[in-house]
Design a protein around this motif. Structure first.
Motif, PDB file in Angstrom:
ATOM      1  N   ILE A   1      -6.673   0.799 -17.218  1.00 51.08           N
ATOM      2  CA  ILE A   1      -7.077  -0.064 -15.873  1.00 51.08           C
ATOM      3  C   ILE A   1      -5.540  -0.105 -15.042  1.00 51.08           C
ATOM      4  CG2 ILE A   1      -7.816  -2.128 -15.096  1.00 51.08           C
ATOM      5  CD1 ILE A   1      -8.963  -2.255 -18.047  1.00 51.08           C
ATOM      6  N   VAL A   2      -5.654   0.208 -13.931  1.00 52.00           N
ATOM      7  CA  VAL A   2      -4.590   0.224 -13.038  1.00 52.00           C
ATOM      8  C   VAL A   2      -5.118  -0.767 -11.902  1.00 52.00           C
ATOM      9  CG1 VAL A   2      -2.841   1.414 -11.307  1.00 52.00           C
ATOM     10  CG2 VAL A   2      -3.592   2.448 -13.535  1.00 52.00           C
ATOM     11  N   ASP A   3      -4.238  -1.787 -11.497  1.00 52.13           N
ATOM     12  CA  ASP A   3      -4.625  -2.793 -10.624  1.00 52.13           C
ATOM     13  C   ASP A   3      -3.362  -3.624 -10.131  1.00 52.13           C
ATOM     14  OD1 ASP A   3      -7.468  -4.158  -9.730  1.00 52.13           O
ATOM     15  OD2 ASP A   3      -5.886  -5.504  -9.540  1.00 52.13           O
ATOM     16  N   VAL A   4      -3.474  -3.960  -8.779  1.00 52.39           N
ATOM     17  CA  VAL A   4      -2.333  -4.767  -8.336  1.00 52.39           C
ATOM     18  C   VAL A   4      -2.132  -6.052  -9.118  1.00 52.39           C
ATOM     19  CG1 VAL A   4      -3.525  -5.718  -6.433  1.00 52.39           C
ATOM     20  CG2 VAL A   4      -1.003  -5.218  -6.173  1.00 52.39           C
ATOM     21  N   SER A   5      -3.129  -6.663  -9.542  1.00 54.05           N
ATOM     22  CA  SER A   5      -3.257  -7.894 -10.348  1.00 54.05           C
ATOM     23  C   SER A   5      -2.904  -7.610 -12.036  1.00 54.05           C
ATOM     24  CB  SER A   5      -4.457  -8.716 -10.145  1.00 54.05           C
ATOM     25  OG  SER A   5      -4.474  -9.766 -10.879  1.00 54.05           O
ATOM     26  N   ASP A   6      -1.815  -8.364 -12.117  1.00 53.18           N
ATOM     27  CA  ASP A   6      -1.644  -8.190 -13.598  1.00 53.18           C
ATOM     28  C   ASP A   6      -2.670  -9.020 -14.507  1.00 53.18           C
ATOM     29  OD1 ASP A   6      -0.499  -7.856 -16.291  1.00 53.18           O
ATOM     30  OD2 ASP A   6       1.395  -9.052 -15.698  1.00 53.18           O
TER      31      ASP A   6
ATOM     32  N   CYS B   1       0.085  -2.536 -11.186  1.00 52.93           N
ATOM     33  CA  CYS B   1       0.731  -1.510 -10.470  1.00 52.93           C
ATOM     34  C   CYS B   1       0.369  -1.478  -8.828  1.00 52.93           C
ATOM     35  CB  CYS B   1       0.633  -0.077 -10.667  1.00 52.93           C
ATOM     36  SG  CYS B   1       1.408   1.450  -9.855  1.00 52.93           S
ATOM     37  N   ASP B   2       1.256  -1.403  -7.748  1.00 53.27           N
ATOM     38  CA  ASP B   2       0.656  -0.923  -6.538  1.00 53.27           C
ATOM     39  C   ASP B   2       0.593   0.217  -6.172  1.00 53.27           C
ATOM     40  OD1 ASP B   2       0.658  -1.219  -3.628  1.00 53.27           O
ATOM     41  OD2 ASP B   2       2.159  -2.557  -3.231  1.00 53.27           O
ATOM     42  N   VAL B   3      -0.528   0.767  -5.779  1.00 50.92           N
ATOM     43  CA  VAL B   3      -0.811   2.124  -5.697  1.00 50.92           C
ATOM     44  C   VAL B   3       0.054   2.577  -4.509  1.00 50.92           C
ATOM     45  CG1 VAL B   3      -2.825   2.180  -6.970  1.00 50.92           C
ATOM     46  CG2 VAL B   3      -2.950   1.910  -4.676  1.00 50.92           C
ATOM     47  N   THR B   4       0.230   1.958  -3.527  1.00 57.13           N
ATOM     48  CA  THR B   4       0.864   2.390  -2.154  1.00 57.13           C
ATOM     49  C   THR B   4       2.385   2.888  -2.473  1.00 57.13           C
ATOM     50  OG1 THR B   4       1.822   0.146  -1.506  1.00 57.13           O
ATOM     51  CG2 THR B   4      -0.500   0.727  -0.919  1.00 57.13           C
ATOM     52  N   GLN B   5       2.836   2.636  -3.812  1.00 58.15           N
ATOM     53  CA  GLN B   5       4.259   2.665  -3.925  1.00 58.15           C
ATOM     54  C   GLN B   5       4.542   3.741  -4.919  1.00 58.15           C
ATOM     55  OE1 GLN B   5       6.905   0.958  -2.438  1.00 58.15           O
ATOM     56  NE2 GLN B   5       4.988   0.128  -1.426  1.00 58.15           N
ATOM     57  N   GLN B   6       4.737   5.113  -4.695  1.00 57.64           N
ATOM     58  CA  GLN B   6       4.790   6.307  -5.301  1.00 57.64           C
ATOM     59  C   GLN B   6       5.596   6.294  -6.686  1.00 57.64           C
ATOM     60  OE1 GLN B   6       5.909  10.463  -4.091  1.00 57.64           O
ATOM     61  NE2 GLN B   6       3.971  10.610  -3.628  1.00 57.64           N
ATOM     62  N   ALA B   7       6.690   5.625  -6.614  1.00 63.12           N
ATOM     63  CA  ALA B   7       7.646   5.423  -7.582  1.00 63.12           C
ATOM     64  C   ALA B   7       6.980   4.714  -8.786  1.00 63.12           C
ATOM     65  CB  ALA B   7       9.074   4.947  -7.338  1.00 63.12           C
ATOM     66  N   ALA B   8       6.176   3.672  -8.442  1.00 59.55           N
ATOM     67  CA  ALA B   8       5.545   2.848  -9.428  1.00 59.55           C
ATOM     68  C   ALA B   8       4.373   3.582 -10.086  1.00 59.55           C
ATOM     69  CB  ALA B   8       5.074   1.392  -8.554  1.00 59.55           C
TER      70      ALA B   8
ATOM     71  N   MET C   1      -7.474  -9.327 -18.025  1.00 59.59           N
ATOM     72  CA  MET C   1      -8.693  -9.948 -18.518  1.00 59.59           C
ATOM     73  C   MET C   1      -9.922  -9.100 -18.638  1.00 59.59           C
ATOM     74  SD  MET C   1      -8.976 -13.086 -15.787  1.00 59.59           S
ATOM     75  CE  MET C   1     -10.696 -13.129 -16.250  1.00 59.59           C
ATOM     76  N   VAL C   2      -9.469  -7.714 -17.951  1.00 61.01           N
ATOM     77  CA  VAL C   2     -10.730  -6.648 -18.072  1.00 61.01           C
ATOM     78  C   VAL C   2     -10.373  -5.961 -19.615  1.00 61.01           C
ATOM     79  CG1 VAL C   2     -11.628  -4.524 -17.376  1.00 61.01           C
ATOM     80  CG2 VAL C   2     -11.269  -6.425 -15.569  1.00 61.01           C
TER      81      VAL C   2
ATOM     82  N   VAL D   1      -8.245   7.191 -16.203  1.00 61.55           N
ATOM     83  CA  VAL D   1      -7.354   6.011 -15.454  1.00 61.55           C
ATOM     84  C   VAL D   1      -8.558   5.475 -14.344  1.00 61.55           C
ATOM     85  CG1 VAL D   1      -5.384   5.609 -13.724  1.00 61.55           C
ATOM     86  CG2 VAL D   1      -5.382   7.064 -15.789  1.00 61.55           C
ATOM     87  N   ILE D   2      -8.756   4.227 -14.292  1.00 66.23           N
ATOM     88  CA  ILE D   2      -9.376   3.769 -13.110  1.00 66.23           C
ATOM     89  C   ILE D   2      -8.531   2.774 -12.248  1.00 66.23           C
ATOM     90  CG2 ILE D   2     -11.467   2.383 -12.739  1.00 66.23           C
ATOM     91  CD1 ILE D   2     -11.945   4.633 -14.723  1.00 66.23           C
ATOM     92  N   THR D   3      -8.315   3.309 -11.215  1.00 69.62           N
ATOM     93  CA  THR D   3      -7.443   2.351  -9.986  1.00 69.62           C
ATOM     94  C   THR D   3      -8.394   1.376  -9.648  1.00 69.62           C
ATOM     95  OG1 THR D   3      -7.878   3.583  -8.045  1.00 69.62           O
ATOM     96  CG2 THR D   3      -6.019   4.312  -9.673  1.00 69.62           C
ATOM     97  N   GLY D   4      -7.726   0.216  -9.303  1.00 71.12           N
ATOM     98  CA  GLY D   4      -8.623  -1.207  -8.742  1.00 71.12           C
ATOM     99  C   GLY D   4      -9.627  -1.587  -9.832  1.00 71.12           C
ATOM    100  N   GLY D   5      -9.083  -1.323 -11.024  1.00 71.89           N
ATOM    101  CA  GLY D   5     -10.284  -1.455 -12.115  1.00 71.89           C
ATOM    102  C   GLY D   5     -10.216  -2.966 -12.712  1.00 71.89           C
ATOM    103  N   GLY D   6      -9.425  -3.802 -11.930  1.00 69.05           N
ATOM    104  CA  GLY D   6      -9.492  -5.109 -12.460  1.00 69.05           C
ATOM    105  C   GLY D   6     -10.728  -6.169 -11.996  1.00 69.05           C
TER     106      GLY D   6
END
Length: 254
Positions: A35-40, A62-69, A45-46, A10-15
């Motif tokens: 790839i986990v990124d706030v931008s769909d 996904c917005d990593v600031t939201q624990q439920a998400a 694209m990546v 899992v790579i966050t901010g992978g976009g």
């Protein structure tokens, strides 16, 4: 030596930027990359870029600031072998001119976002019998960088969390390290220069590049190569360490 075949990462901010470079390299080395990124759009694209090169990837907006998400995304991904906590935001300001809103934004993404992903990932790393975590810190956690008050505080927290996780999960065979980049040439840098120094982009790029004693900024792919090593079995004896990749910024800038 640095193969990641059969590894789920899992790579966050992978976009974009460093995260994109890590995602592409890990996929090239055989990992199934999430790839986990706030931008769909960036996720899509990546992932498409990786598929076109013959790799395996899935995007998860996904917005990593939201624990439920975050928990929902990690539940869908399931057991994993690698987490790279790369998602982050920058801010320029001193203690007395950083607004509460900006301070909260930096802390929410750069600190709480890392916590949320650690909280969700560690049980799933444990399910696989262990794994590797890399957190993206910064030279700003090591030395004073002018007008980076909130950012420095956040990256110092990331480094401290790295040590805590490394200590707490030794028996679970979960390794945790961090990387502290200096200036890296990403789209963020280009956008910042265009906003702050219109018409002077080339001049300011050169000036910022030379703040690294080596005389240039890093490329995202260079940071990705270090992340690959730390997440591979070649680094099986390494945990609780931070690795500056800074062109000599910390030790030679005097």
């Amino acid at each position: 030596m640095f193969e990641l075949k059969q590894k789920k990462a899992v790579i966050t901010g992978g976009g974009s930027g460093i995260g994109r470079a890590i995602a592409i390299l890990f996929a090239r080395q055989g990992a199934l990359v999430h790839i986990v990124d706030v931008s769909d759009e960036a996720c899509t694209m990546v992932a498409a870029e990786i598929h076109a090169a013959g790799g395996e990837a899935q995007g998860h907006p996904c917005d990593v600031t939201q624990q439920a998400a975050v928990e929902e995304v990690f539940a869908a991904i399931g057991p994993l072998d690698i987490l790279v906590n790369n998602a982050g935001v920058a801010h320029i300001g001193k203690a007395d001119n950083t607004s509460e809103a900006d301070f909260d934004r930096v802390m929410n993404v750069n600190v709480k976002g890392v916590y949320n992903c650690l909280h969700a990932a560690i049980p799933r790393l444990r399910e696989r019998g262990g794994g590797a975590i890399v957190n993206m810190a910064s030279v700003a956690a090591w030395v004073a960088v002018a007008e980076r008050f909130a950012y420095s505080a956040a990256k110092g927290a990331v480094m401290a969390m790295t040590l805590s996780v490394a200590k707490d999960y030794l028996q679970d065979k979960i390794r945790c390290n961090s990387i502290s980049p200096g200036r890296v040439h990403t789209p963020f840098v280009d956008g910042f220069l265009a906003r702050q120094y219109p018409g002077r982009e080339a001049e300011m790029f050169e000036r910022l590049s030379k703040t690294q004693p080596i005389g240039r900024m890093a490329q995202p792919e260079e940071v990705a190569a270090l992340a690959l090593y730390l997440c591979s079995d070649a680094a099986a004896f390494i945990t609780g360490s931070d690795y500056p990749i800074d062109g000599g910024f910390i030790t030679l800038n005097s």
